[in-house]
Scaffold this active site. Structure first.
Site, mmCIF file in Angstrom:
data_model
loop_
_atom_site.group_PDB
_atom_site.id
_atom_site.type_symbol
_atom_site.label_atom_id
_atom_site.label_comp_id
_atom_site.label_asym_id
_atom_site.label_seq_id
_atom_site.Cartn_x
_atom_site.Cartn_y
_atom_site.Cartn_z
ATOM 1 C CD GLU A 1 -10.321 -4.272 9.969
ATOM 2 O OE1 GLU A 1 -9.347 -4.153 9.293
ATOM 3 O OE2 GLU A 1 -10.981 -5.233 10.201
ATOM 4 C CB THR B 1 -5.618 -6.039 7.134
ATOM 5 O OG1 THR B 1 -5.434 -5.057 5.683
ATOM 6 C CG2 THR B 1 -5.802 -4.996 7.986
ATOM 7 N NE ARG C 1 -7.785 1.907 4.288
ATOM 8 C CZ ARG C 1 -8.214 0.657 4.067
ATOM 9 N NH1 ARG C 1 -8.342 -0.285 2.915
ATOM 10 N NH2 ARG C 1 -6.852 -0.009 4.731
ATOM 11 C CE1 TYR D 1 -9.354 -6.758 1.580
ATOM 12 C CE2 TYR D 1 -11.104 -8.936 1.182
ATOM 13 C CZ TYR D 1 -10.704 -7.253 1.563
ATOM 14 O OH TYR D 1 -11.821 -6.626 1.769
ATOM 15 C CD GLU E 1 -1.127 -6.771 4.403
ATOM 16 O OE1 GLU E 1 -0.915 -6.603 3.384
ATOM 17 O OE2 GLU E 1 -2.139 -5.704 3.574
ATOM 18 C CE1 TYR F 1 -13.946 -2.104 -4.984
ATOM 19 C CE2 TYR F 1 -14.343 -0.060 -4.846
ATOM 20 C CZ TYR F 1 -15.054 -1.077 -4.337
ATOM 21 O OH TYR F 1 -16.219 -1.231 -3.797
ATOM 22 N NE ARG G 1 -19.999 -6.598 -0.758
ATOM 23 C CZ ARG G 1 -18.706 -5.979 -1.193
ATOM 24 N NH1 ARG G 1 -18.160 -5.288 -1.983
ATOM 25 N NH2 ARG G 1 -17.815 -7.509 0.095
ATOM 26 C CB THR H 1 5.242 -1.142 0.753
ATOM 27 O OG1 THR H 1 2.737 -1.623 -0.013
ATOM 28 C CG2 THR H 1 4.523 -2.533 1.422
ATOM 29 C CG ASP I 1 -0.976 -2.710 1.661
ATOM 30 O OD1 ASP I 1 -0.287 -2.375 0.571
ATOM 31 O OD2 ASP I 1 -1.802 -3.472 1.560
ATOM 32 C CD GLU J 1 -4.983 -2.290 3.757
ATOM 33 O OE1 GLU J 1 -4.145 -3.490 3.487
ATOM 34 O OE2 GLU J 1 -6.081 -2.460 4.208
ATOM 35 C CG HIS K 1 -9.283 -6.740 6.511
ATOM 36 N ND1 HIS K 1 -9.108 -4.875 7.215
ATOM 37 C CD2 HIS K 1 -9.136 -6.413 5.618
ATOM 38 C CE1 HIS K 1 -8.888 -5.212 5.858
ATOM 39 N NE2 HIS K 1 -8.578 -4.903 4.543
ATOM 40 C CE LYS L 1 -5.038 -1.581 -0.784
ATOM 41 N NZ LYS L 1 -4.712 -1.544 0.958
ATOM 42 C CG ASP M 1 -0.968 -7.061 0.292
ATOM 43 O OD1 ASP M 1 -0.882 -8.166 1.391
ATOM 44 O OD2 ASP M 1 -1.719 -5.648 0.857
ATOM 45 C CD GLN N 1 -8.394 0.456 -1.109
ATOM 46 O OE1 GLN N 1 -8.056 1.139 0.058
ATOM 47 N NE2 GLN N 1 -8.449 -0.331 -0.900
HETATM 48 CA CA CA Z 1 -2.888 -5.101 2.261
#
Ligand code: CA
Length: 443
Positions: free
Chosen positions: A385, A371, A248, A140, A212, A255, A154, A268, A244, A210, A145, A264, A138, A251
């Protein structure tokens, strides 16, 4: 680069399958998506088919009627056995000949009465996994996104310094990929809330989707070989919609430092129809135009043809229908309409990059785009988001609200190329990718 339109793309082509000619049909004769079906309730092994209007064409029956010859016949013979991997392995000449002969068979002036048994109504079948997926990666690839998600963690430095140089991905898990309609169980995992000292084991409280694009690999490469950017075209069999699912809260805790794992790989969901690379030719477009302040991609990630035709103009839509909405007959509420055209990295760059170290891809291997999110508020591909990590609520017409998904919610993704208001280009649909959330196991 397979950029040439042929007779199968002719916008004036009509089929004797009447429903294929309706303006709203997702499967006009120019689409011809591949899938594996079973009769509803049947215990049989699945069979290969091609979608047309509200019907499917059963490839086995085309063989029985000796309608296919040459490479198309070989391709159909390879499609026996319940998965499309052997067909994917054959390569573009075979896929293309099969598409051409099926198009010829279905076009308006070709009907012969004795052949009507090659069709079955889509309403009478259940669609199965189209391939046995060996490996799944997968990516990114949406800069919108990546920036939106980065901002949550951040605020001052949302995009990491490698992003504009290298297509980022993680290795996903193929064993938990299911076809549209299969319910998705809320996962259990380690969760450490921001104010807690220690993690606890519990059901995910921040379940997300997500939106995709999924890509099926064709012949692939041997270990140690590279598929160059201009060779990628021969190695993409086709595309589908991919959800996907993402936990959260799990994650956020797990992560670092190695990336996504149990947040994840619990589920799926993919749409069952594969829109072939050849069917997508009319919707190719310029790859993402980088602002002059962005670095040029390294040369293995671009070519003149790729720059001109590496993009894909696909429209996505993601909607939610809660259990209450189903009971009260309220239709699904659209949450986002992400445009694939805005992706920073193309599906060709993703695949060539995947092999640059000699990593081998096999027929039926699968990768996700990451995503898809546009630059606008109504073009976002994940709830993370939309609700800014749970800071805001989505309000439904049923009066309910959500920060993340609840049990009983159904997530419904759609995708299509072309649009209703432009008669110069045929509209083709991808079908649906849908699944209902069911409650977590009791601990
Ligand atoms: Ca994904």
């Amino acid at each position: 680069f397979m950029s040439n339109l042929n007779a199968t793309h002719d916008k004036n082509l009509k089929s004797w399958v009447e429903t294929a000619n309706h303006k709203q049909s997702e499967f006009p004769i120019q689409n011809l998506p591949f899938g594996i079906f079973k009769l509803i309730g049947s215990e049989d092994i699945g069979q290969a088919c091609i979608g047309i209007g509200d019907q499917i064409v059963v490839l086995e029956r085309l063989l029985q009627h000796s309608i296919l010859i040459g490479k198309a016949k070989v391709a159909a013979l390879k499609s026996r056995g319940g998965v499309l991997n052997p067909l994917m392995e054959l390569g573009q000449d075979y896929w293309s000949d099969l598409r051409k002969q099926v198009s010829n068979f279905l076009k308006f002036d070709s009907k012969t009465a004795s052949h009507s048994d090659v069709l079955i109504p889509i309403a009478d079948v259940e669609m199965c996994m189209p391939a046995q997926i060996g490996d799944y990666t997968d990516f990114y690839s949406s800069i919108n996104h990546a920036t939106n998600v980065g901002k949550l963690f951040r605020p001052d430095n949302p995009l990491l310094p490698n992003y504009k140089h290298i297509p980022i991905a993680y290795h996903g898990r193929s064993s938990s990929i299911r076809v549209s309609g299969y319910p998705t169980r809320r996962p259990i995992g380690q969760i450490k809330n921001a104010d807690a000292v220690e993690p606890v084991l519990g059901a995910c409280n921040k379940l997300d989707y997500e939106t995709e694009l999924g890509v099926f690999v064709g012949p692939g490469n041997n270990l140690g070989e590279i598929i160059t950017i201009d060779q990628v075209d021969e190695h993409i069999f086709g595309c589908c919609i991919l959800n996907d699912w993402s936990a959260r809260d799990i994650q956020a805790w797990e992560y670092q430092p190695l990336g996504p794992f149990l947040a994840k790989n619990f589920a799926t969901t993919i749409s069952p129809w594969i829109i072939t690379n050849e069917a997508l030719i009319p919707y190719r477009c310029k790859s993402h135009t980088r602002p002059s302040s962005d670095p040029e991609p390294l040369s293995y990630l671009n070519s003149p043809t790729h720059e001109k035709l590496g993009g894909l103009d696909i429209n996505f839509e993601v909607a939610i229908r809660t259990e209450k909405m189903r009971k009260e007959n309220i239709s699904a509420q659209i949450i986002g309409k992400p445009p694939f055209q805005d992706m920073y990295w193309t599906i060709y760059q993703m695949l060539t990059h995947h092999t640059i170290n000699g990593c081998n891809l096999r027929p039926g291997d699968f990768y996700g785009s990451g995503t898809i999110s546009g630059s606008q508020k109504n073009q976002l591909g994940s709830l993370l988001e939309v609700t800014e990590g749970g800071k805001t609520d989505i309000v439904f017409s049923s009066g309910e609200n959500r920060k993340f998904l609840e049990d009983g919610d159904e997530v419904i993704m759609k995708a299509w190329c072309g649009d209703d208001n432009n008669d110069d280009i045929v509209k083709i649909g991808f079908g649906e990718c849908r699944s209902i959330i069911i409650s977590a196991l009791e601990l």
